[in-house]
Design a protein around this motif. Structure first.
Motif, short mmCIF file in Angstrom:
data_model
loop_
_atom_site.label_atom_id
_atom_site.label_comp_id
_atom_site.label_asym_id
_atom_site.label_seq_id
_atom_site.Cartn_x
_atom_site.Cartn_y
_atom_site.Cartn_z
N CYS A 27 0.83 -1.21 0.00
CA CYS A 27 0.00 0.00 0.00
C CYS A 27 0.86 1.26 0.00
O CYS A 27 0.36 2.35 -0.22
CB CYS A 27 -0.95 0.00 1.19
N TRP A 28 2.16 1.13 0.28
CA TRP A 28 3.07 2.27 0.29
C TRP A 28 3.89 2.27 -0.99
O TRP A 28 4.46 1.25 -1.35
CB TRP A 28 4.00 2.21 1.50
N PRO A 29 3.96 3.41 -1.68
CA PRO A 29 4.76 3.46 -2.90
C PRO A 29 6.26 3.32 -2.59
O PRO A 29 6.72 3.76 -1.55
CB PRO A 29 4.46 4.84 -3.48
N ARG A 30 6.94 2.66 -3.48
CA ARG A 30 8.40 2.53 -3.30
C ARG A 30 9.08 3.69 -4.01
O ARG A 30 8.75 4.02 -5.12
CB ARG A 30 8.88 1.21 -3.86
N TRP A 31 10.03 4.30 -3.35
CA TRP A 31 10.72 5.48 -3.89
C TRP A 31 11.89 5.09 -4.68
O TRP A 31 12.77 4.59 -4.68
CB TRP A 31 11.06 6.44 -2.77
#
Length: 64
Positions: free
Chosen positions: A60-64
């Motif tokens: 659910c968290w975007p990867r940078w």
């Protein structure tokens, strides 16, 4: 205290007409409709959905 082994022990008091059958046979019209949908690659009720599985398996968290 009593031990619980899954289902409620007073199940015998529920009328047979209210109990869920072990396996309900599919209606012929729905069985043919589900076969058509499956052949077309559509989502079929009660069957695993590949697109949904792919969506929920993502982070659910975007990867940078």
């Amino acid at each position: 205290m009593t031990e619980h082994k899954g289902r409620w022990e007073r199940q015998m008091l529920i009328p047979a007409s209210r109990r869920e059958p072990a396996e309900r046979p599919a209606e012929p019209i729905y069985a043919s409709l589900m076969a058509q949908w499956s052949a077309q690659g559509r989502t079929v009720p009660g069957a695993p959905d590949r697109e949904w599985t792919a969506l929920v398996s993502r982070s659910c968290w975007p990867r940078w």
